[in-house]
Design an enzyme around this catalytic site. Sequence first.
Site, PDB file in Angstrom:
ATOM      1  NE  ARG A  85      -3.961  -1.962   2.362  1.00  0.00           N
ATOM      2  CZ  ARG A  85      -4.476  -2.404   3.505  1.00  0.00           C
ATOM      3  NH1 ARG A  85      -4.145  -1.811   4.644  1.00  0.00           N
ATOM      4  NH2 ARG A  85      -5.314  -3.411   3.528  1.00  0.00           N
ATOM      5  NE  ARG A 139      -4.045   2.405   3.001  1.00  0.00           N
ATOM      6  CZ  ARG A 139      -5.143   1.958   3.601  1.00  0.00           C
ATOM      7  NH1 ARG A 139      -6.200   1.646   2.888  1.00  0.00           N
ATOM      8  NH2 ARG A 139      -5.197   1.818   4.902  1.00  0.00           N
ATOM      9  NE  ARG A 145      -8.719   7.595  -6.366  1.00  0.00           N
ATOM     10  CZ  ARG A 145      -9.124   6.912  -5.293  1.00  0.00           C
ATOM     11  NH1 ARG A 145      -8.265   6.208  -4.580  1.00  0.00           N
ATOM     12  NH2 ARG A 145     -10.391   6.932  -4.926  1.00  0.00           N
ATOM     13  CG  ASP A 154      -8.894  -3.231  -5.033  1.00  0.00           C
ATOM     14  OD1 ASP A 154      -8.601  -2.655  -3.967  1.00  0.00           O
ATOM     15  OD2 ASP A 154      -9.717  -4.172  -5.097  1.00  0.00           O
ATOM     16  CE1 TYR A 203     -13.585  -8.076   0.450  1.00  0.00           C
ATOM     17  CE2 TYR A 203     -11.718  -8.782  -0.869  1.00  0.00           C
ATOM     18  CZ  TYR A 203     -12.231  -8.057   0.183  1.00  0.00           C
ATOM     19  OH  TYR A 203     -11.381  -7.315   0.980  1.00  0.00           O
TER      20      TYR A 203
END
Length: 384
Positions: A47, A51, A60, A96, A173
């Site tokens: 990551r 972030r 973003r 992702d 998921y």
Amino acid sequence: MTSPTLPVEPTLLPTDHPLVDGRTTHAPLVRALRGDRPDVTPVWFMRQAGRSLPEYREVRQGVGMLDSCLRPPLAAEITLQPVRRHHVDAAVFFSDIVVPLRLAGVDVDIQPGVGPVMDQPYRTADDVARLTSRTLDDGALAPIAEAVRLTVAELGDVPLLGFGGAPFTLAAYLVEGRPSRDHLAARTLMHADPETWGRLTAWTAELTGRFLRTQVLAGASAVQLFDSWAGSLALADYTRHVAPSSTAALAHVADLRAPGADGAPGDGLAAIHFGTGTGHLLPALRDVLDAAGITHPAVGVDYRTPLDEAAALLADHERGAVPVQGNIDPALLGAPWPVLEAHVRDVVARGQAAPGHVVNLGHGVPPDTDPTVLTRVVELVHSL
């Protein structure tokens, strides 16, 4: 491990690939993943692309997460940002784990503060049959290949690490429909209808495998298979119901080779297998890499298992020890520097127990991390 080692027919990488033209052949990350000890211990952070970086938040603005991943110039820019700022030894492709689902036509979105949310849970044989009728073709993967090419063109001798989600995590998921604490619905389907579960994980393995292969052919110098939720499984369940699909995913890149001196297929690819909460599964993660035919296997270790203990577990095998990656505790990034420094030094010292060591966090960068702390950690690791 129930899956046999898969036969690997060599396929040569493109002539302009960084492992072929020499740009990343001797990079510290590549050398460490091959079991070598370069002069500088390589370090990157999961990551790291986003972030915690203000420049990431700026580019973003107004763009959804999955849309960001599928705009090649933007994905390339985000991938490059931590290399410029922190001088890490690898860029990790900004993406992702659910991107292959989106590219295959699944209605999935990433909701802020929640995570991946599907249009519905896929829990029955009919649900899975409709889902697995979808395919992922080269045209759908074109934005991924373009983003990788743009990134590699700017990286020079810094390797790009390809990234993909393990089939179990994607399947979990899909079955749950959204993030879950215990993955009860997924584990129930695994046992109640193993045939349907097998079809689902074979499909997610195909998606992830093609996703990884696209990144490598476009210029990635190694890959990491990330299994977010495998730690929720008992060893027997992992070995029987999950390992075969992870093996199948990684087999998509096991045949790729740089040419040798005589032009014949030479050295193969390095791949890292990482999961959270998987201290009890570490040898099984290594066995998946072996069964897939990966030439240079490495195992990522989360912050719960000291690296010297992990190295001992992974060395108890007929092929011997393998390189490790990890495992700074992300919680200590907010601790006073003397506390963090002592911890980093301990991690590097324990990593000496393995034939190669790539320093990383034992999970991802927390979003509120001060970026200057990450830069300081890189400088410390390089000084050691």
